[in-house]
Design a protein around this motif. Structure first.
Motif, mmCIF file in Angstrom:
data_model
loop_
_atom_site.group_PDB
_atom_site.id
_atom_site.type_symbol
_atom_site.label_atom_id
_atom_site.label_comp_id
_atom_site.label_asym_id
_atom_site.label_seq_id
_atom_site.Cartn_x
_atom_site.Cartn_y
_atom_site.Cartn_z
ATOM 1 N N GLY A 1 66.556 28.425 51.384
ATOM 2 C CA GLY A 1 67.086 29.415 52.323
ATOM 3 C C GLY A 1 67.604 30.642 51.595
ATOM 4 O O GLY A 1 67.453 31.778 52.066
ATOM 5 N N SER A 2 68.204 30.422 50.408
ATOM 6 C CA SER A 2 68.702 31.546 49.610
ATOM 7 C C SER A 2 67.543 32.407 49.128
ATOM 8 O O SER A 2 67.632 33.644 49.123
ATOM 9 C CB SER A 2 69.495 31.037 48.401
ATOM 10 N N ALA A 3 66.450 31.747 48.709
ATOM 11 C CA ALA A 3 65.275 32.500 48.241
ATOM 12 C C ALA A 3 64.712 33.360 49.376
ATOM 13 O O ALA A 3 64.410 34.552 49.194
ATOM 14 C CB ALA A 3 64.218 31.534 47.724
ATOM 15 N N ALA A 4 64.606 32.758 50.564
ATOM 16 C CA ALA A 4 64.091 33.511 51.722
ATOM 17 C C ALA A 4 65.044 34.662 52.069
ATOM 18 O O ALA A 4 64.608 35.763 52.437
ATOM 19 C CB ALA A 4 63.934 32.574 52.921
ATOM 20 N N ALA A 5 66.348 34.422 51.914
ATOM 21 C CA ALA A 5 67.342 35.467 52.207
ATOM 22 C C ALA A 5 67.198 36.634 51.244
ATOM 23 O O ALA A 5 67.257 37.796 51.653
ATOM 24 C CB ALA A 5 68.755 34.874 52.104
ATOM 25 N N MET A 6 67.009 36.313 49.962
ATOM 26 C CA MET A 6 66.891 37.382 48.959
ATOM 27 C C MET A 6 65.655 38.247 49.232
ATOM 28 O O MET A 6 65.715 39.471 49.153
ATOM 29 C CB MET A 6 66.808 36.778 47.549
ATOM 30 N N ILE A 7 64.536 37.586 49.552
ATOM 31 C CA ILE A 7 63.307 38.351 49.827
ATOM 32 C C ILE A 7 63.536 39.263 51.039
ATOM 33 O O ILE A 7 63.218 40.453 51.016
ATOM 34 C CB ILE A 7 62.120 37.392 50.075
ATOM 35 N N SER A 8 64.131 38.700 52.098
ATOM 36 C CA SER A 8 64.379 39.503 53.316
ATOM 37 C C SER A 8 65.289 40.674 53.008
ATOM 38 O O SER A 8 65.056 41.797 53.471
ATOM 39 C CB SER A 8 65.055 38.656 54.397
ATOM 40 N N SER A 9 66.343 40.411 52.239
ATOM 41 C CA SER A 9 67.337 41.446 51.976
ATOM 42 C C SER A 9 66.748 42.584 51.133
ATOM 43 O O SER A 9 66.974 43.761 51.434
ATOM 44 C CB SER A 9 68.542 40.820 51.264
ATOM 45 N N ILE A 10 65.997 42.224 50.097
ATOM 46 C CA ILE A 10 65.412 43.267 49.234
ATOM 47 C C ILE A 10 64.444 44.138 50.035
ATOM 48 O O ILE A 10 64.367 45.353 49.846
ATOM 49 C CB ILE A 10 64.716 42.615 48.010
ATOM 50 N N LYS A 11 63.731 43.522 50.969
ATOM 51 C CA LYS A 11 62.775 44.281 51.782
ATOM 52 C C LYS A 11 63.472 45.382 52.601
ATOM 53 O O LYS A 11 62.851 46.373 52.959
ATOM 54 C CB LYS A 11 62.031 43.338 52.736
ATOM 55 N N LEU A 12 64.746 45.187 52.914
ATOM 56 C CA LEU A 12 65.438 46.178 53.740
ATOM 57 C C LEU A 12 65.656 47.499 53.012
ATOM 58 O O LEU A 12 65.686 48.557 53.636
ATOM 59 C CB LEU A 12 66.793 45.619 54.218
ATOM 60 N N HIS A 13 65.831 47.442 51.674
ATOM 61 C CA HIS A 13 65.981 48.718 50.952
ATOM 62 C C HIS A 13 64.759 49.062 50.103
ATOM 63 O O HIS A 13 64.621 50.178 49.641
ATOM 64 C CB HIS A 13 67.264 48.736 50.103
ATOM 65 N N HIS A 14 63.863 48.091 49.883
ATOM 66 C CA HIS A 14 62.580 48.346 49.218
ATOM 67 C C HIS A 14 61.470 47.723 50.075
ATOM 68 O O HIS A 14 61.010 46.616 49.779
ATOM 69 C CB HIS A 14 62.567 47.758 47.805
ATOM 70 N N PRO A 15 61.079 48.409 51.130
ATOM 71 C CA PRO A 15 60.151 47.806 52.120
ATOM 72 C C PRO A 15 58.808 47.362 51.525
ATOM 73 O O PRO A 15 58.161 46.491 52.096
ATOM 74 C CB PRO A 15 59.939 48.933 53.142
ATOM 75 N N ASP A 16 58.416 47.934 50.386
ATOM 76 C CA ASP A 16 57.128 47.549 49.797
ATOM 77 C C ASP A 16 57.199 46.264 48.983
ATOM 78 O O ASP A 16 56.168 45.751 48.549
ATOM 79 C CB ASP A 16 56.597 48.680 48.893
ATOM 80 N N PHE A 17 58.399 45.760 48.760
ATOM 81 C CA PHE A 17 58.556 44.546 47.964
ATOM 82 C C PHE A 17 57.792 43.375 48.611
ATOM 83 O O PHE A 17 58.063 43.019 49.754
ATOM 84 C CB PHE A 17 60.050 44.212 47.842
ATOM 85 N N LEU A 18 56.828 42.820 47.908
ATOM 86 C CA LEU A 18 55.959 41.735 48.411
ATOM 87 C C LEU A 18 55.291 42.127 49.737
ATOM 88 O O LEU A 18 54.977 41.251 50.562
ATOM 89 C CB LEU A 18 56.755 40.430 48.596
ATOM 90 N N GLY A 19 55.103 43.433 49.910
ATOM 91 C CA GLY A 19 54.577 43.926 51.186
ATOM 92 C C GLY A 19 53.126 43.561 51.436
ATOM 93 O O GLY A 19 52.675 43.558 52.581
ATOM 94 N N GLY A 20 52.378 43.251 50.356
ATOM 95 C CA GLY A 20 50.964 42.937 50.543
ATOM 96 C C GLY A 20 50.696 41.488 50.925
ATOM 97 O O GLY A 20 49.547 41.100 51.148
#
Lengths: 64, 496
Positions: free
Chosen positions: B43-62
């Motif tokens: 759950g923490s891993a999923a939270a980190m990915i979600s959170s980073i996407k909010l200020h870096h929308p391209d993160f893992l965007g593909g």
């Protein structure tokens, strides 16, 4: 659809009846009498009032 | 071999009884707990990915299955079903057995139910990642996942009722009221919400009402009572002081039982609902001041004069922090229900900050405290490192405070800016961006804390630095007790 509706209403009714029953039962059983004794019910001679039952683990040689 | 401590026979028998109860709950409680810790990491891993996407929308965007619309619900559901519910059930089973003075019934069945629950979380998470989730918050898992949770919930209810009906204690301690009620409420809430939302019984606005009736009650009538029950047991037990006011504790339980159920619709303030439904939610939320104040008085007054114990007890440190956050998050939640407040904070980061102060600052911290108390007693082993525990505590505490305060502050000003038509929307987004980075940084702090906790759990389970007795176990020097039990049994046999 009608059946599901009935099940939900029956469950809600059952829940309400159970709550009232539980409260009545607890009053009759004397659960709300002598409350000071109730507060102490989690203690016993082995773990009495006044004894702390949890500590940090000790620092041992070679263990951080 | 540790000598049998001196003491009256009555005291020794009570200790033996505790050991036997802990032994009976070992396998199921450890299964529920260790599963929850694994889900906490995921759950923490999923939270980190979600959170980073909010200020870096391209993160893992593909990567399609890691897009925000999928990974964020997976975070929420893993944390609710995987971490929170499984930790809560583990604590519930151990606590009820201890309070009823009975061995845990059906350990194999309860262990099997933990595995069924795990399968449900795996299947649901994969389904949401694959794009088969719904848009109903807290119920994103597809309908076919429902039996994986409903059946174990009924099994836990049956075990809880059986323990209560066969209890060897005269009095029903306040924690038992909370535990019994929570196990009755969960199946009713979950099954009703699933039937209503997935079988077309309610649609449109009514579906939204059902959604938030479930979403709010799942927190307030399921995980909250278990955390409050745990705190009502652990704070007095660890400090060796009875609850400050037992009258207030019972008032707190019954007022929660009566009022909490009405509060959910405050989530829809400003929505296209009949005004009275929202008013009911606002009134229900205001009435929640009663149980919250009673719990706050009790927990904080029980600690009065013994706050120095926070330095020496990991259980107490987490539990008292969680209790304090219960007061903070609940007061904030009640005020948040007001229409005047919602005009500013609705649809802002404020709500996310509040949710984490509640589910993490309050509930999760109390569950950590419970695990620090229960693990040594059911594994017959000590925690391996005080330093790891301290990393866990400070990472979690500083992390959640930075997260909650930062987002509530940002959300409040974000709301005021959004209400001002002269401010372009993009400017509000730019304003919030630094706080979203703070969100990721504080989330990373909590994730590090979880890793430290998982290492501690791994070590205690794998018997790393195995120690049979010590300060955490304190009075339960088990090898000696087992010898004493055998001796008693032999005497009884000879007497017969």
């Amino acid at each position: 659809m009608f059946l599901i509706s009935m099940i939900i209403w029956a469950t809600a009714l059952l829940g309400a009846v159970m709550t009232v029953w539980a409260l009545t039962w607890a009053i009759k059983r004397g659960e709300f009498r002598n409350l000071r004794k109730g507060a102490s019910s989690i203690f016993d001679a082995g773990e009495p009032i006044g004894r702390q039952t949890d500590f940090f683990p000790p620092v041992r040689k070679g263990v951080r | 071999m540790t000598p049998v401590p001196e003491g009256p026979a009555e005291s020794r028998l009570e200790q033996i009884s505790r050991i036997l109860i802990d032994d009976s709950s070992r396998v199921p409680v450890l299964l529920w707990f260790t599963s929850s810790v694994i889900w906490l990491l995921l759950g923490s891993a999923a939270a980190m990915i979600s959170s980073i996407k909010l200020h870096h929308p391209d993160f893992l965007g593909g990567i399609e299955w890691l897009t925000f619309g999928r990974i964020r619900p997976v975070h929420l559901d893993i944390v609710f079903f995987g971490w929170s519910s499984m930790a809560a059930i583990g604590a519930l089973l151990w606590l009820q057995a201890r309070l009823c003075h009975v061995r845990l019934p059906w350990p194999l069945l309860l262990s099997g139910l933990a595995m069924v629950w795990n399968v449900g979380v795996v299947v649901g998470s994969v389904a949401v990642l694959a794009g088969h989730g719904s848009s109903i918050e807290y119920l994103e898992f597809p309908a076919y996942c429902a039996p994986f949770f409903a059946i174990p919930a009924l099994g836990v209810l049956a075990a809880n009722v059986k323990m209560y009906l066969t209890k060897n204690s005269e009095h029903t301690y306040v924690s038992q009221w909370y535990l019994l009620a929570a196990t009755v409420w969960l199946p009713v809430l979950y099954v009703t919400a699933m039937l209503c939302t997935y079988f077309g019984l309610v649609q449109g606005v009514s579906q939204a009402i059902t959604n938030w009736w479930f979403g709010h009650n799942a927190l307030g009538l399921w995980v909250t009572p278990i955390a409050v029950a745990t705190a009502y047991y652990l704070i007095p037990k660890v400090t060796g002081r009875p609850v400050h006011s037992y009258h207030l504790s019972l008032l707190g339980f019954w007022s929660l039982a009566i009022f909490y159920n009405w509060a959910g619709t405050h989530h829809l303030t400003g929505g296209p609902l009949p005004a009275w439904t929202i008013t009911v939610g606002v009134v229900g939320s205001m009435m929640m001041f009663i149980p919250v104040i009673t719990v706050a008085i009790n927990h904080h007054m029980t600690m009065r004069g013994v706050f120095h114990m926070l330095k020496t007890s990991p259980t107490l440190r987490f539990t008292v922090f969680g209790s304090f956050m219960y007061t903070v998050a609940s007061f904030q939640g009640s005020l948040e229900a007001l229409r005047s407040h919602q005009e500013i904070t609705h649809f802002t980061q404020y709500t996310i900050g509040h949710a984490h102060l509640g589910l993490y600052g309050f509930f999760s911290m109390i569950m950590f405290g419970a695990m620090y108390y229960i693990f040594p007693r059911v594994t017959n082993n000590e925690w391996s490192s005080a330093r790891l525990i301290k990393v866990h505590f400070w990472g979690s505490a500083i992390g959640v405070l930075a997260y909650g305060i930062g987002l509530c502050w940002a959300g409040w000003w974000q709301g005021l800016m959004m209400n001002d038509p002269s401010i372009p929307f993009l400017q509000t987004v730019e304003y919030v961006k630094p706080y979203l980075i703070l969100r990721s940084v504080s989330g990373a702090g909590m994730t590090i804390a979880h890793i430290a906790f998982a290492i501690s759990v791994w070590r205690i389970l794998s018997r790393h630095h195995f120690v049979m007795s010590g300060p955490t176990l304190f009075t339960t020097q088990r090898p000696a007790w087992k010898e004493f039990v055998n001796e008693q049994n032999q005497r009884e046999e000879m007497a017969q």
